[in-house]
Every structure is written in structure tokens, then in C-alpha cells.
Design an enzyme around this catalytic site. Structure first.
Site, short mmCIF file in Angstrom:
data_model
loop_
_atom_site.label_atom_id
_atom_site.label_comp_id
_atom_site.label_asym_id
_atom_site.label_seq_id
_atom_site.Cartn_x
_atom_site.Cartn_y
_atom_site.Cartn_z
N HIS A 168 42.25 36.07 41.16
CA HIS A 168 41.37 37.51 41.08
C HIS A 168 40.62 37.34 39.87
CE1 HIS A 168 40.45 41.78 41.25
NE2 HIS A 168 40.86 41.86 40.02
N ASP A 170 37.61 39.00 37.61
CA ASP A 170 37.01 40.44 37.35
C ASP A 170 35.67 40.04 36.69
OD1 ASP A 170 38.73 42.57 37.86
OD2 ASP A 170 39.99 41.63 36.07
N ASP A 284 43.01 45.18 43.40
CA ASP A 284 42.92 45.58 42.06
C ASP A 284 42.39 47.18 42.08
OD1 ASP A 284 43.95 45.34 39.36
OD2 ASP A 284 41.91 44.39 38.72
N ASP A 421 45.02 37.00 37.86
CA ASP A 421 43.79 37.13 37.20
C ASP A 421 43.43 35.47 36.61
OD1 ASP A 421 44.18 39.88 37.78
OD2 ASP A 421 44.06 40.37 35.76
N HIS A 566 35.56 47.42 39.86
CA HIS A 566 36.51 48.59 39.67
C HIS A 566 36.81 48.41 38.27
CE1 HIS A 566 38.57 44.44 40.82
NE2 HIS A 566 39.25 44.69 39.70
#
Length: 719
Positions: A168, A170, A284, A421, A566
Site C-alpha cells: 500500500h 500512499d 485505507d 505500507d 485519502h
């Protein structure tokens, strides 16, 4: 008559109040108390009568208006009998609600006649029924003890385990987009290409096209061909396919859709038309809206997965085995909007909270946390490398967690994410995860009495098998028979105790405003660019720089799309990261304005060539952390300037237009030289000081039409 009675009642109220104060002066305290009670009672009765008189007057006035228009009045309703609206009998308890749907013409709102969705789970009912008591559930703190029997699985119906490696990433949070890419994301994707070649049974999924497209620019041709081969082999999957994994509360639905279009367009243009995302992956965002499943369903996806949902809601759904459901829109009565959704049951999407209900056991199977690694297990029981000596015990322990997790769902197919992450950024992690799980799965699959089949998988592998096991062998539809239907959303999210994630709905409002302003500008620039391109094509104008302008539009779209992340529009990123988002949006905003200026120039030009630029846009902004301002139109005595007003809507608009000018008095004329009524207002340099060289001019109503080219979308004023 009603008005006269109303006035009489008001007079009586005033008289009673006056008498009340006179008696207070003339009587003792005991008598005052009795009198006070009596007078207050009478006052209350009179107030009720005043309200009733007002309501009666309002109804009579509405009926008079209807009669003057020649409309038929609705029939009087007998309060002691059921009433009939559009052929449907309505009970006395429903009358107050249904009568509210009457308009002055006596018609019923069309929405009130629409069939209600037939679903097994309505989230507003679920929320009302949950106690939110946060009882300690044991090893699964937010749940309850889970017990399973080996006999639940047979050789004919074994437990099918799908382990899904993922990272994941970001696109901005603690670091900026570029910071994350250079430090970790590039390594993750480089290693993916290398390790999928070395480990033939390994698979991987990836979601953020913003990062993937950046990597693709610098990837070698060999790496690009490897990616395409892995996709065709079903070993690498792009899930959802959006530019980012968007927030679903603060983001506007148009921006949510636009970033998905941008991601899917990139996939089509670079990987080919046959690479189409079929499954959504949303692990998330801080709560989940019913808007997202609708957008995904209309975009061709058939499955989706969600994670961050209030722990009490997860507990309720798991008890009823509703963690997989057909998500239906609240207005849909036939199931045309259904999409199959999988909800992860536990606290987080990291490895300790995904293999089963006991995080201290699951953490022992995150082999990136082996002793000597940068990570460890908070429960102080580290993973062990899998060897011939411990493989039986380790496999049995892990299988027990898989079985317990599977018991929360209706089928014998269980989904196990393996990631967190920014994971898989080193070659060593790929090797450790693959080598140890490969040994575990080989051992499990070889124990026929265990009735288990475990494998590495992609998200679509899981959903395809789930559909086959559940009676959809052709993988034909978006909904799946045998699973409950659910309507509603999953807000507000809480991850523990009373830790509700609702502050981000309104935090950093400056940037939320900036987001909406860029959305509006971008959409306007796309529309006018389309009109200008159509004119250039129709009139064979080769000097219109459509390719360069389209690149500017693309940059603006991607800047806006990145902020829908997000941790972007929510305001949950670090300040330096939010400033980086805003700088990108500022450059995108200016790019969109360039498109508007160039397109307007072509649309207003009579020649076949685009003349030198003569336009400036109204809004100005040079620094990302200040509000945008209007351009000052500088005028000298006797000077004439033209103002072009652009309507980006597909319909006529009538509204007040405001501009700033440098001097007054001023006159405004339309294109036919007819005077336009306007008003001049002062501009305040400070709270108390009026500017001598800046004034606000409000033109009283500009009517704009949309038909074709410049005559339709713009009007020209002289000032």
C-alpha cells in the site's frame, strides 16, 4: 375572518399579560402562584390557536393562488379514514409523511412513488440496532471467540486459501509524492519485475497508477515487456486502476470519477485495451461511501474490497456472515447497481491483522519481521524461518487462523492479504516472504487429511474462485446469488474505543476550497477545449495547438486526481506534503487557464488562423497558500475594454457578474451597444479603509446561452 380572529387572539394575549403584572403588584405570594399557573395555561392555549390560525391562513392563500391559475384543488382528507395517493392505500400513521409530498398543484413527488430497494441489510437500521459497547472479545479484541471443527472441510469442499501479496503506497503522507517514489516506490516496482521472474509461483497486486505511471516513464523496454507478460499470465494485477486510492467523504464525486478515468485511460494507452481492471481495492480510506461502489460498477468493475469500517459494524456483519455482500444503491429496486463486495473483518490491513483473529500469531508469519529486520512484532514473539523441523507445527498453527477467518464468511474460499505500507521495497523481503510461504503451502497441500489448498494469488483470482464456488462458473454478473444485498454507507469510521475519524470532514478547509475551485476550472477548460477542437477540425485550422493544450489538461487532471488521495483532501498528511499537493494544483490551475485562453481566442476568431493572445482570465493566484483574487481591469479616461463571459454549462444561465475596475464612473454595454444596468460598490483595502483605485462592479444579470461555438457559450460586453 381568520385574520380578524387572529388579531383578536393576539390582543387577548397582550391583555392577559397586562392583567398578570397588575395582579402581581396587588396580591400576596400564595395567590400570585395560583394566578400565575392559570394565566400561563391560558397563554399556552392562545398561542396554539395563533399557530393554527397561521397554518389555516397559509393553506387558504395557497388555494387562492391555485384557483387563480385555474388548477384543481386537492380533495379534503378525512382524518378518521385511510387515504389513497396514486392508487396506493396509506395508513393513518403515514399520512403526515405522504401529505408532505403534495405540491400546490396537488401532485405527488415522483420519488415518493419509486419502489424501495429490496435489500437484506439497510445500514441505517443496522446502526440503530448496534449497542457500540466495545466488549473485549479475547484475542480478537473487537470481536468474539471463534471455534471451528476440522470436519467443516472435506476433500470435496476443501478450504481454499488465496494469499495476496501487496504494497500500500500512499502518494503523499509523511513524505511527498516524489519523496516516497525516490526512496521506496521505485525499488518496490523494480523488485517486482525481478522477483516475479525468479519466483514463478509468486504474484502481486498494485493500485496507485500515479506511482506506476511515474515508474513506467523510466522503466526499460525489458521491464515494460516483463510487466505485460506478468499481466497476461495472471501473476500481476492492477486493482481499481485509479490515479490514487481516493477518500470517499471529503472528495466530490466528480473528482472521484475523474481520477478513475485518468488511471484507466493511462492503462489503456500504455498497456493495451485488453488490460481492464475488474476488481476494486480500497483498504485505507477512512470510511466508505456508497458512491464508490456505484462509480466502480458503472466503470465495468464487478468486485471490490473495503477495510476501514467501524469495528462494531464489522462485528455485527461477521456474526450474521454478511461480510461479503452485493452492495446496492438506495434507489435501486431491481439490483442493476449491485457489485460484489468483500469486507476485511479485523483491525487493519497489515499482516498481524489479516491471517486470522489472533494478531500475535499472525505477526509470526510476517517474515519481514524475522530477527535482525527493521520491523518486529509488538507481541514479543518473533517469526521463525520455516524449516523441515518446524514446518508441521508452523503450518498447523497458521491453518488454524485461516480456518477461523474463513468461518466468518459463507464460502470455503478465504482471502489473506500479505502486505502493508510500502512493503517489498527490498529484494530480501520478496525472498523471505516467498520462500517461507512456499514451504508452508507445499506442506499444507501435501497433507490430504487437512483438506486445504493454499496458493499465492491476485485479487481477481480470489473473486473468480469465489464466484465459481458460489454458483457463477461463467463469471457473468456483478452481483452474486446466495449473498446478501446491502444498501447504505459506512460512516463514521472508528478503529478503536471512541476514536471516531470525523475531524477530516472539515479540517484544512482552505485546501478543500482550493480543490473545488480547481475542479470547476478544470471542467470549464475541458468543455471549451472540446468546442475549440471541434471548430479547428471543422474549419481545418492547423495552427490550433490541440496536442500541447491537451497535455496541459492532463497535467491539471492529474494534479487534481493526486489530491483526492485519502491523505490529501482529508488533510491528514504532513504540512509540507499538503503544500506540495497545493503547488501541483496551482500549476494545474494555471495550465487549465492557458487552455481556456487559447480556446476562447479560437472560438472568437473569424479567421482560419489563431491570432496572437489577447485574453487574460479573471482569477489570479501566484502563491499556493493564499486565496485566489480577481484581476483588476485597469481603465483610463475614455478607454474602452471588452469583457468576455463564458458559460460552461449545457443550459442557459442567468446570474449576477462581478468584476473589479480601477476607476469610476463606468458604463457597461452589451454586444449590441445596449446599456447594461450595473452597480458600483466600494472595495475595502482593510476593514475600515476604502480603496481609491479599486471598485467592484456588479452587472445586473448576464444571460448566457449554449447552442454552437462562440455565439452560444460567450457574451461580450464593453466597458
Amino acid at each position: 375572518m381568520l385574520r380578524k380572529r387572529r388579531n383578536t387572539i393576539i390582543f387577548l394575549i397582550g391583555l392577559i399579560v397586562l392583567v398578570y403584572f397588575l395582579f402581581l403588584k396587588m396580591t400576596d405570594s400564595h395567590n400570585q402562584s395560583d394566578l400565575s399557573v392559570e394565566l400561563e395555561k391560558r397563554l399556552s392555549e392562545l398561542k396554539v390557536e395563533v399557530v393554527a390560525s397561521d397554518e389555516a391562513l397559509a393553506k387558504l392563500e395557497a388555494q387562492v393562488v391555485s384557483l387563480e391559475k385555474g388548477e384543481q384543488l386537492p380533495e379534503a382528507v378525512d382524518d378518521n379514514k385511510p387515504i389513497v395517493i396514486s392508487g396506493n392505500r396509506v395508513t393513518k400513521e403515514q399520512k403526515a409523511y405522504d401529505l408532505a409530498t403534495f405540491s400546490s398543484s396537488g401532485q405527488v413527488c415522483s420519488l415518493s412513488e419509486a419502489p424501495q430497494p429490496k435489500t437484506d441489510v439497510q445500514m441505517y437500521n443496522v446502526i440503530d440496532s448496534i449497542s457500540f459497547d466495545d466488549v473485549d472479545g479475547g484475542v480478537w479484541k473487537q470481536g468474539y471467540p471463534i471455534k471451528v471443527q476440522d470436519s467443516q472441510w472435506t476433500p470435496e469442499k476443501p478450504l481454499k486459501v488465496f494469499l495476496i501479496p501487496h504494497s500500500h503506497d500512499d502518494p503523499g503522507w509523511l513524505k511527498t509524492f516524489d519523496g516516497y517514489y525516490s526512496a521506496q516506490v521505485k525499488n518496490i516496482l523494480d523488485n517486482m519485475v525481478l522477483k516475479l521472474r525468479q519466483h514463478e509461483r509468486m504474484k502481486f497486486i498494485y493500485a496507485e497508477i500515479s506511482f506506476f505511471s511515474t515508474w513506467w516513464k523510466s522503466a526499460t523496454e525489458e521491464q515494460k515487456e516483463s510487466v505485460k507478460r506478468y499481466i497476461s499470465e495472471g501473476r500481476f494485477e492492477l486493482v481499481t486502476g485509479g490515479w490514487v486510492m481516493p477518500d470517499e467523504a471529503a472528495a466530490h464525486y466528480w473528482a472521484m470519477l475523474d481520477q478513475l478515468i485518468e488511471g484507466h485511460s493511462w492503462i489503456r494507452d500504455n498497456l493495451g485495451p485488453n488490460v481492464v481492471p475488474r476488481s476494486g481495492w480500497s483498504i485505507d480510506p477512512f470510511g466508505h461511501s456508497s458512491t464508490m461502489p456505484y462509480i466502480l460498477r458503472q466503470s465495468g468493475l464487478r468486485n471490490m474490497l473495503v477495510q476501514r469500517i467501524h469495528y462494531s459494524v464489522k462485528k455485527y456483519l461477521s456474526i450474521n456472515k454478511f461480510l461479503e455482500f452485493n452492495w446496492r444503491q438506495t434507489w435501486d429496486s431491481v439490483g442493476s447497481t449491485d457489485i460484489l463486495c468483500h469486507m476485511m473483518p479485523f483491525y487493519s490491513y497489515d499482516v498481524p491483522h489479516t491471517c486470522g483473529p489472533d494478531p500475535k500469531i499472525c505477526c509470526q508469519f510476517d517474515f519481514q519481521r524475522l530477527p535482525g529486520s527493521r520491523l518486529n512484532c509488538p507481541w514479543r514473539k518473533a517469526p521463525q524461518p520455516i524449516t523441515d523441523a518446524n514446518v508441521h507445527e508452523r503450518a498447523a498453527t497458521l491453518l488454524d487462523q485461516y480456518r477461523k477467518k474463513s468461518s466468518l464468511y459463507k464460502s470455503n474460499v478465504v482471502l489473506i492479504p500479505l502486505g502493508d505500507d510500502f512493503r517489498y521495497d527490498t529484494p530480501g523481503e520478496w525472498d523471505k516472504q516467498y520462500t517461507n510461504y512456499d514451504k508452508l503451502f507445499t506442506y499444507m497441500n501435501g497433507k490430504s487429511e487437512w483438506n486445504v489448498k493454499a496458493q499465492f494469488a491476485t485479487l481477481s483470482d480470489y473473486f473468480n474462485e469465489l464466484r465459481k464456488e458460489s454458483g457463477d462458473p461463467e463469471l457473468s454478473g456483478a452481483s452474486l446469488a446466495g449473498f446478501p444485498t446491502l444498501s447504505g454507507d459506512f460512516f463514521t469510521y472508528a478503529d478503536r474505543a471512541d476514536h471516531y475519524w470525523s475531524g477530516y470532514f472539515t479540517s484544512r478547509p482552505f485546501y478543500k476550497h482550493w480543490d473545488r475551485h480547481l475542479e470547476s476550472t478544470l471542467r470549464s477548460s475541458e468543455i471549451i477545449f472540446s468546442l475549440a477542437q471541434a471548430k479547428a477540425h471543422h474549419n481545418h485550422i492547423n495552427t490550433f495547438q490541440s496536442k500541447e493544450l491537451y497535455e496541459k489538461l492532463t497535467y491539471a487532471r492529474r494534479s487534481l486526481g493526486l489530491f483526492q488521495h485519502h491523505d490529501g483532501i482529508t488533510g491528514t498528511a504532513k504540512t509540507v506534503v499538503v503544500a506540495d499537493y497545493s503547488e501541483r494544483m496551482l500549476r494545474g490551475w494555471k495550465s487549465a487557464h492557458e487552455v481556456i485562453k487559447e480556446s476562447a481566442q479560437l472560438l472568437l476568431s473569424d479567421s482560419s488562423a489563431v491570432e496572437q493572445e489577447v485574453f487574460d482570465v479573471d482569477w489570479l493566484k501566484d502563491v499556493e497558500d493564499v486565496l485566489e483574487t480577481r484581476r483588476l481591469i485597469s481603465l483610463s479616461s475614455g478607454q474602452r475594454k471588452e469583457l468576455v463571459i463564458y458559460n460552461s454549462s449545457p443550459h442557459q444561465r442567468q446570474e449576477v457578474v462581478r468584476v473589479w475596475v480601477s476607476r469610476v464612473p463606468i458604463s457597461v454595454y452589451d454586444v449590441t451597444l445596449q446599456a447594461v444596468e450595473c452597480q458600483v460598490s466600494p472595495y475595502f483595502d482593510t476593514e475600515t479603509v476604502v480603496s481609491n483605485n479599486k471598485f467592484k462592479v456588479c452587472q445586473s444579470y448576464c444571460e448566457l446561452y449554449c447552442q454552437s461555438y462562440c455565439e452560444s457559450v460567450m457574451c461580450v460586453w464593453s466597458m
